[in-house]
Scaffold this motif. Structure first.
Motif, PDB file in Angstrom:
ATOM      1  N   TYR A 387     -36.021 -80.349 -16.641  1.00 23.77           N
ATOM      2  CA  TYR A 387     -35.634 -80.094 -15.342  1.00 23.77           C
ATOM      3  C   TYR A 387     -35.064 -81.591 -14.964  1.00 23.77           C
ATOM      4  N   ILE A 388     -34.072 -81.304 -13.805  1.00 25.24           N
ATOM      5  CA  ILE A 388     -33.485 -82.520 -13.352  1.00 25.24           C
ATOM      6  C   ILE A 388     -33.679 -82.286 -11.664  1.00 25.24           C
ATOM      7  N   SER A 389     -34.256 -83.280 -10.981  1.00 26.08           N
ATOM      8  CA  SER A 389     -34.136 -83.041  -9.494  1.00 26.08           C
ATOM      9  C   SER A 389     -32.877 -83.652  -9.211  1.00 26.08           C
ATOM     10  N   ALA A 390     -32.015 -83.367  -8.654  1.00 25.17           N
ATOM     11  CA  ALA A 390     -30.548 -83.875  -8.098  1.00 25.17           C
ATOM     12  C   ALA A 390     -30.534 -83.779  -6.699  1.00 25.17           C
ATOM     13  N   LEU A 391     -31.656 -84.131  -5.836  1.00 22.76           N
ATOM     14  CA  LEU A 391     -31.754 -83.874  -4.400  1.00 22.76           C
ATOM     15  C   LEU A 391     -31.499 -85.217  -3.663  1.00 22.76           C
ATOM     16  N   ASP A 392     -31.066 -85.147  -2.569  1.00 21.62           N
ATOM     17  CA  ASP A 392     -31.016 -86.191  -1.697  1.00 21.62           C
ATOM     18  C   ASP A 392     -32.474 -86.806  -1.369  1.00 21.62           C
ATOM     19  N   ILE A 393     -32.599 -87.837  -0.651  1.00 21.25           N
ATOM     20  CA  ILE A 393     -34.108 -88.272  -0.106  1.00 21.25           C
ATOM     21  C   ILE A 393     -34.467 -87.491   0.451  1.00 21.25           C
ATOM     22  N   PRO A 394     -34.329 -86.894   1.616  1.00 25.73           N
ATOM     23  CA  PRO A 394     -35.145 -85.872   2.261  1.00 25.73           C
ATOM     24  C   PRO A 394     -35.701 -84.935   1.394  1.00 25.73           C
ATOM     25  N   GLY A 395     -34.680 -84.171   0.655  1.00 25.42           N
ATOM     26  CA  GLY A 395     -35.133 -82.914  -0.111  1.00 25.42           C
ATOM     27  C   GLY A 395     -36.054 -83.564  -1.235  1.00 25.42           C
ATOM     28  N   ALA A 396     -35.915 -84.630  -1.854  1.00 27.07           N
ATOM     29  CA  ALA A 396     -36.811 -85.064  -3.062  1.00 27.07           C
ATOM     30  C   ALA A 396     -38.091 -85.302  -2.340  1.00 27.07           C
ATOM     31  N   GLN A 397     -38.330 -85.899  -1.040  1.00 26.08           N
ATOM     32  CA  GLN A 397     -39.457 -86.298  -0.409  1.00 26.08           C
ATOM     33  C   GLN A 397     -40.145 -84.867  -0.194  1.00 26.08           C
ATOM     34  N   ARG A 398     -39.608 -83.812   0.417  1.00 27.55           N
ATOM     35  CA  ARG A 398     -40.112 -82.578   0.546  1.00 27.55           C
ATOM     36  C   ARG A 398     -40.680 -82.050  -0.509  1.00 27.55           C
ATOM     37  N   LEU A 399     -40.035 -81.763  -1.508  1.00 27.06           N
ATOM     38  CA  LEU A 399     -40.406 -81.485  -2.826  1.00 27.06           C
ATOM     39  C   LEU A 399     -41.643 -82.138  -3.247  1.00 27.06           C
ATOM     40  N   VAL A 400     -41.560 -83.381  -3.491  1.00 27.18           N
ATOM     41  CA  VAL A 400     -42.355 -84.249  -4.041  1.00 27.18           C
ATOM     42  C   VAL A 400     -43.723 -84.381  -3.211  1.00 27.18           C
ATOM     43  N   GLY A 401     -43.602 -84.542  -1.931  1.00 26.67           N
ATOM     44  CA  GLY A 401     -44.627 -84.445  -0.930  1.00 26.67           C
ATOM     45  C   GLY A 401     -45.663 -83.488  -1.048  1.00 26.67           C
ATOM     46  N   ALA A 402     -45.010 -82.204  -1.203  1.00 28.26           N
ATOM     47  CA  ALA A 402     -45.763 -80.858  -1.086  1.00 28.26           C
ATOM     48  C   ALA A 402     -46.184 -80.720  -2.639  1.00 28.26           C
ATOM     49  N   ASN A 403     -45.972 -81.267  -3.651  1.00 27.89           N
ATOM     50  CA  ASN A 403     -46.435 -81.281  -4.992  1.00 27.89           C
ATOM     51  C   ASN A 403     -46.951 -82.637  -5.668  1.00 27.89           C
ATOM     52  N   LEU A 404     -47.577 -83.539  -4.711  1.00 24.71           N
ATOM     53  CA  LEU A 404     -47.979 -84.659  -5.308  1.00 24.71           C
ATOM     54  C   LEU A 404     -49.281 -84.450  -6.181  1.00 24.71           C
ATOM     55  N   GLN A 405     -49.959 -83.591  -5.706  1.00 24.30           N
ATOM     56  CA  GLN A 405     -51.147 -83.429  -6.750  1.00 24.30           C
ATOM     57  C   GLN A 405     -50.930 -82.734  -8.065  1.00 24.30           C
ATOM     58  N   THR A 406     -49.866 -81.886  -8.029  1.00 23.84           N
ATOM     59  CA  THR A 406     -49.374 -81.348  -9.335  1.00 23.84           C
ATOM     60  C   THR A 406     -48.651 -82.499 -10.093  1.00 23.84           C
ATOM     61  N   LEU A 407     -47.825 -83.052  -9.635  1.00 22.73           N
ATOM     62  CA  LEU A 407     -47.061 -84.257 -10.419  1.00 22.73           C
ATOM     63  C   LEU A 407     -47.908 -85.331 -10.658  1.00 22.73           C
ATOM     64  N   GLY A 408     -48.651 -85.610  -9.840  1.00 23.46           N
ATOM     65  CA  GLY A 408     -49.516 -86.862 -10.111  1.00 23.46           C
ATOM     66  C   GLY A 408     -49.506 -87.930  -9.029  1.00 23.46           C
ATOM     67  N   GLU A 409     -50.427 -88.490  -8.529  1.00 30.01           N
ATOM     68  CA  GLU A 409     -50.399 -89.531  -7.476  1.00 30.01           C
ATOM     69  C   GLU A 409     -50.207 -90.671  -8.134  1.00 30.01           C
ATOM     70  N   VAL A 410     -49.261 -91.128  -8.799  1.00 30.06           N
ATOM     71  CA  VAL A 410     -48.813 -92.126  -9.325  1.00 30.06           C
ATOM     72  C   VAL A 410     -47.637 -93.064  -8.375  1.00 30.06           C
ATOM     73  N   PRO A 411     -47.562 -94.397  -8.835  1.00 25.27           N
ATOM     74  CA  PRO A 411     -46.568 -95.069  -8.003  1.00 25.27           C
ATOM     75  C   PRO A 411     -44.966 -94.436  -8.161  1.00 25.27           C
ATOM     76  N   TYR A 412     -44.708 -93.843  -9.245  1.00 23.32           N
ATOM     77  CA  TYR A 412     -43.439 -93.355  -9.371  1.00 23.32           C
ATOM     78  C   TYR A 412     -43.256 -92.193  -8.212  1.00 23.32           C
ATOM     79  N   PHE A 413     -43.900 -91.210  -8.093  1.00 25.21           N
ATOM     80  CA  PHE A 413     -43.635 -90.260  -7.053  1.00 25.21           C
ATOM     81  C   PHE A 413     -43.937 -90.710  -5.548  1.00 25.21           C
ATOM     82  N   LYS A 414     -45.027 -91.823  -5.529  1.00 23.48           N
ATOM     83  CA  LYS A 414     -45.262 -92.376  -4.098  1.00 23.48           C
ATOM     84  C   LYS A 414     -44.132 -93.196  -3.689  1.00 23.48           C
TER      85      LYS A 414
END
Length: 624
Positions: A387-414
């Motif tokens: 899987y590749i995220s090729a989103l701009d900053i607002p798009g990536a922030q929407r997707l990561v912010g809504a799934n932070l618990q699933t992805l992992g609350e680590v510095p990379y995603f924060k």
């Protein structure tokens, strides 16, 4: 050996080099022979090992986002045997390179509109220049047989125009390599925006910035730790230089200002153009870019078995262990009532939201809005190997912010959530008649200029004449658009960076403000007969500290990668060049993960190696 026909004597060069860079660098440069780089000097660099067509390998890659980085990654992976699936939130591919047709631009009595078959005028995201130092993007374009629009050899975009009428020009360099950089520094001393006593400041600043080495983590961190305003003041250069010349360069390149962006911004640009005069030259995409470059990428992916699904916004991830198992497209409840989607920006417009005749988010005409069908309302899911995220900053922030618990609350995603997006309002004005611009806006040789960098204005940013047709000595004609140059109309585009000052205004109000400022430099310009404003909130910001927050391409999740100009790679590429570099970077990572030895992509340096740059780095430090 420097030839006589280059009009550069040894004595003249020694004098110029000493003035421009200091005696040590200037004297050392004299011992350097003329140089050429067999690959990077080409308009479209050729890398034979990148030309591959591999058979299907049974592996699949899902790309979230059909903008420039997502499409480039899709092409590279398709060529290497992967099944590619792209999910795009909007109804038009290309991201910041998208274009579409608008039947409503211009006056109601425009003869073209009387034809029922008229498809509409080309409406672009905004005019984008492809700099000479975009070696990787140019390699990609050339490899597939696509082409950029030609620019006359002596056309220069570096025209500065102040509200008080002051003009400054940076001419294209004619001295042979590597001496062209000395000529560029000498040209910088002729900038009329600065008093004679302050012009050496520009040269001193340029030499400092050209000595920047992006490969040095300490230099990157240092320049990312302060605003460009603070850096200029520490260096002791004049406030006029900072707020007029540097501010206009930053608005053109980064759509931001000296008090907000980090000093890394111009340092990186200056070191990228420091290698060769050709690195500063620009081309444009063939107009319209959505049909000449974006759609061919879409066609290539589909021809190789790939899929592209539009009007599909990914809203969730499902994980199994440390791998993404599938992505989810969001469900829109039937209780939401009537819901429409903008085919340009992809935003949803719910019942009760004010739309009028424009998308309330991006400003596209209401013709580009469509009612959500059942397929867009129901939940959907897709799975792939990678899987590749090729989103701009607002798009990536929407997707990561809504799934932070699933992805992992680590510095990379924060860190992704802490990046800064930037807004740009691209405003186009239609005027009846021709000649207003041509009589007033001139380049260094007295010809009509294709654009100017606005200084001292409240609203105007880089401003371009889309309807200009100018003969140049090399017998080429410069035309920014195929639609308007032969018609008795003038179409002017300006890209507004200070969007906070106009964000609550209507299209007509913004057009009126731009018109009043244009009148200051083109007094006989008549009132506009039409206007549109593209309101974009998806550009990448470069605030202090953003560089250290950028996510590397590889995320902590094994089969999830992030690409685009929001990502970090140890490579100085910027803007569209960076979308290409990160797409190639991700392709190589996936090839390695899949255990496929063939098809690895050679990534070029951006810009051109130069002994003059090496000397600057050896004798000057960017740190203060």
């Amino acid at each position: 050996m420097v030839q006589d026909n280059e009009k550069l004597s040894r004595r003249g060069f020694m004098k110029g080099a000493a003035v421009a860079t200091g005696t040590a660098v200037g004297a050392a440069a004299l011992a350097v022979p003329l140089s050429r780089h067999p690959v990077l000097d080409a308009e479209y660099p050729e890398v034979p090992e990148n030309k591959v067509e591999l058979p299907p390998n049974g592996k699949s890659v899902l790309i979230v986002g059909g903008g420039l980085s997502g499409l480039q990654a899709g092409v590279e992976l398709s060529a290497r045997g992967f099944k590619v699936i792209i999910l795009e939130r909007s109804g038009t591919p290309g991201g910041k390179l998208k274009s579409w047709r608008d039947r409503h631009f211009g006056p109601a009595d425009d003869p073209a509109k009387q034809d029922p078959a008229f498809p509409g005028y080309i409406r672009e995201h905004g005019i984008h220049a492809v700099w000479g130092f975009y070696n990787n993007l140019r390699e990609f374009i050339g490899r597939h047989g696509w082409r950029l629009a030609d620019m006359p050899a002596d056309a220069s975009i570096y025209n500065f125009l102040d509200k008080d009428g002051t003009e400054s020009h940076l001419r294209n360099c004619s001295w042979p390599k590597p001496y062209d950089k000395i000529q560029l520094l000498l040209n910088a001393r002729e900038v009329k925006h600065l008093p004679e006593s302050e012009r050496n400041d520009f040269v001193r600043l340029a030499v400092r910035l050209m000595s920047f080495n992006y490969a040095d983590p300490k230099q990157r961190a240092y320049m990312d730790s302060m605003s460009f305003l603070d850096y200029g003041r520490k260096l002791g250069v004049s406030e006029t230089l900072i707020h007029k010349i540097c501010d206009s360069l930053l608005e053109m390149a980064y759509f931001d200002n000296v008090d907000k962006v980090s000093a890394l911004t111009l340092a990186n640009i200056f070191q990228l153009v420091a290698g060769s005069a050709d690195d500063m030259k620009v081309n444009l995409y063939m107009n319209p870019v959505g049909e000449t470059f974006v759609q061919p990428m879409v066609d290539y992916i589909r021809a190789h078995g790939g899929e592209i699904h539009y009007n599909t916004e990914v809203t969730g991830f499902e994980k199994q262990g440390n791998r993404i198992a599938r992505v989810l497209a969001g469900e829109v409840s039937s209780s939401s009532g009537k819901v429409r989607r903008c085919s340009v920006c992809g935003n949803l417009i719910f019942e009760g939201m004010e739309a009028g005749h424009e998308c309330p988010f991006c400003g596209a005409h209401a013709d580009m809005l469509h009612d959500l069908g059942d397929d867009e309302r129901r939940p959907r899911a897709w799975s792939a190997d990678y899987y590749i995220s090729a989103l701009d900053i607002p798009g990536a922030q929407r997707l990561v912010g809504a799934n932070l618990q699933t992805l992992g609350e680590v510095p990379y995603f924060k860190n992704i959530l802490d990046l800064h997006p930037k807004s740009v309002y691209v405003t186009n004005l239609w005027f009846d008649g021709k000649g207003y611009w041509e009589r007033k806006i001139r380049d260094a040789d007295g010809r009509p200029a294709v654009c100017f960098f606005a200084t001292g204005f409240q609203h105007l940013g880089i401003t371009i004449n889309r309807s200009l047709r100018v003969p140049f000595p090399d017998h080429k004609l410069m035309a920014w658009s195929t639609e308007f140059p032969d018609r008795d109309v003038t179409v002017i585009e300006t890209q507004i960076a200070k969007t906070d000052q106009v964000s609550g205004l209507s299209t007509d109000e913004i057009a009126g403000l731009c018109y009043q400022e244009l009148k200051a430099v083109i007094p006989d310009l008549p009132p506009p007969r039409g206007a549109y404003v593209n309101r974009w909130h998806t550009y990448t910001g470069y605030h202090v500290g953003d560089e250290q927050r950028r996510p590397p391409v590889q995320s902590p999740i094994d089969n999830l990668l992030f690409i685009g100009d929001l990502s970090f790679v140890p490579h100085p590429a910027v803007f569209m060049e960076k979308t290409n570099v990160t797409a190639k970077w991700a392709t190589n990572l996936i090839l390695e993960k899949a255990g496929i030895q063939n098809g690895r992509i050679t990534i070029l340096m951006s810009g051109t190696p130069s002994v003059v740059t090496d000397l600057m780095q050896a004798t000057t430090r960017v740190q203060i």
